[in-house]
Design a protein around this motif. Structure first.
Motif, PDB file in Angstrom:
ATOM      1  N   ALA A 126       0.832  -1.234   0.193  1.00 35.06           N
ATOM      2  CA  ALA A 126      -0.256  -0.164   0.195  1.00 35.06           C
ATOM      3  C   ALA A 126       1.095   1.001   0.025  1.00 35.06           C
ATOM      4  O   ALA A 126       1.932   1.352   1.029  1.00 35.06           O
ATOM      5  CB  ALA A 126      -0.802   0.342   1.078  1.00 35.06           C
ATOM      6  N   VAL A 129       1.286   5.670   2.715  1.00 36.50           N
ATOM      7  CA  VAL A 129       0.951   5.543   4.060  1.00 36.50           C
ATOM      8  C   VAL A 129       1.734   6.219   5.064  1.00 36.50           C
ATOM      9  O   VAL A 129       2.959   6.995   4.772  1.00 36.50           O
ATOM     10  CB  VAL A 129       1.790   4.759   5.054  1.00 36.50           C
ATOM     11  N   ALA A 135      -0.644   2.528   8.963  1.00 30.58           N
ATOM     12  CA  ALA A 135       0.067   1.523   8.792  1.00 30.58           C
ATOM     13  C   ALA A 135      -0.954   0.333   9.664  1.00 30.58           C
ATOM     14  O   ALA A 135      -0.725  -0.173   9.581  1.00 30.58           O
ATOM     15  CB  ALA A 135       1.498   1.772   9.496  1.00 30.58           C
ATOM     16  N   LEU A 138      -3.945  -0.670   8.187  1.00 29.73           N
ATOM     17  CA  LEU A 138      -3.224  -2.263   6.996  1.00 29.73           C
ATOM     18  C   LEU A 138      -3.110  -3.470   7.233  1.00 29.73           C
ATOM     19  O   LEU A 138      -3.144  -4.086   6.988  1.00 29.73           O
ATOM     20  CB  LEU A 138      -2.243  -0.898   5.983  1.00 29.73           C
ATOM     21  N   CYS A 143      -2.139  -6.375   4.548  1.00 33.03           N
ATOM     22  CA  CYS A 143      -1.278  -6.066   3.635  1.00 33.03           C
ATOM     23  C   CYS A 143      -0.031  -6.636   4.142  1.00 33.03           C
ATOM     24  O   CYS A 143       0.647  -5.615   5.225  1.00 33.03           O
ATOM     25  CB  CYS A 143      -1.574  -4.553   3.346  1.00 33.03           C
ATOM     26  N   ALA A 146       4.009  -1.606   3.589  1.00 26.19           N
ATOM     27  CA  ALA A 146       3.584  -0.437   2.858  1.00 26.19           C
ATOM     28  C   ALA A 146       4.875   0.470   2.660  1.00 26.19           C
ATOM     29  O   ALA A 146       5.934   0.169   3.233  1.00 26.19           O
ATOM     30  CB  ALA A 146       2.823  -0.159   4.247  1.00 26.19           C
TER      31      ALA A 146
END
Length: 184
Positions: A126, A129, A135, A138, A143, A146
């Motif tokens: 991702a 951020v 964070a 995610l 995820c 990042a």
């Protein structure tokens, strides 16, 4: 650790690109999967020649990353056919997430992209951020990676090496090396 390098449609069309990549990887002794070629979905959507170039890059040991996912013109049906192992979500999806308690349409789309990527056995990065809550959210979504100013602003090469050295967990590296050595 891995590094991502943006590659353009024009570079992928160059008949010497894969030979250049292969030579660079050998000369630099780049370990397989530590180099990721980053291409926008619109650069390869509907173009079989560029897909073949990406498949040749993957055969050389480079990972393939679809950049700015969700902003291109390709359809979801094409996603299953594109040779990507990582999906990089455009920062516009995360920018719409402000309040962890309120679900927006952007939140639903981002959650769906992460789930879709995982169902297709692809990693997720991702972009954009900028805060600890971003964070954390995610992380809750699963995820894997990042990037953004929350972690660091863009750095010149020498400073990037220092940043990695300061933040790299050498205990994790020793553990990984021991695991690999134990299996050999």
């Amino acid at each position: 650790l891995f590094v991502s390098v943006n590659v353009s449609r024009r570079q992928l069309r160059d008949s010497d690109f894969c030979a250049f990549l292969s030579g660079t990887m050998k000369k630099s002794q780049i370990a397989p999967a530590t180099l990721k070629i980053e291409v926008t979905e619109s650069a390869v959507a509907g173009n079989p020649d560029l897909r073949q170039a990406l498949e040749r890059c993957r055969a050389l040991g480079a990972g393939i990353l679809i950049d700015d996912f969700g902003t291109g013109v390709s359809s979801l049906s094409q996603l299953k056919d594109l040779p990507f192992d990582t999906i990089k979500i455009d920062p516009s999806f995360l920018a719409k997430h402000k309040d962890l308690q309120v679900k927006s349409d952007g939140d639903v789309v981002l959650r769906s992209i992460v789930a879709l990527a995982h169902d297709l056995k692809r990693n997720v990065i991702a972009e954009g951020v900028e805060s600890a809550p971003d964070a954390e959210w995610l992380k809750q979504l699963g995820c894997e990676y990042a990037q953004g100013y929350f972690f660091s602003k863009p750095l010149p090469p020498a400073d990037a090496i220092k940043f990695i050295a300061m933040h790299f967990d050498s205990r994790a590296m020793r553990s990984s090396v021991t695991d690999v050595a134990g299996k050999t």
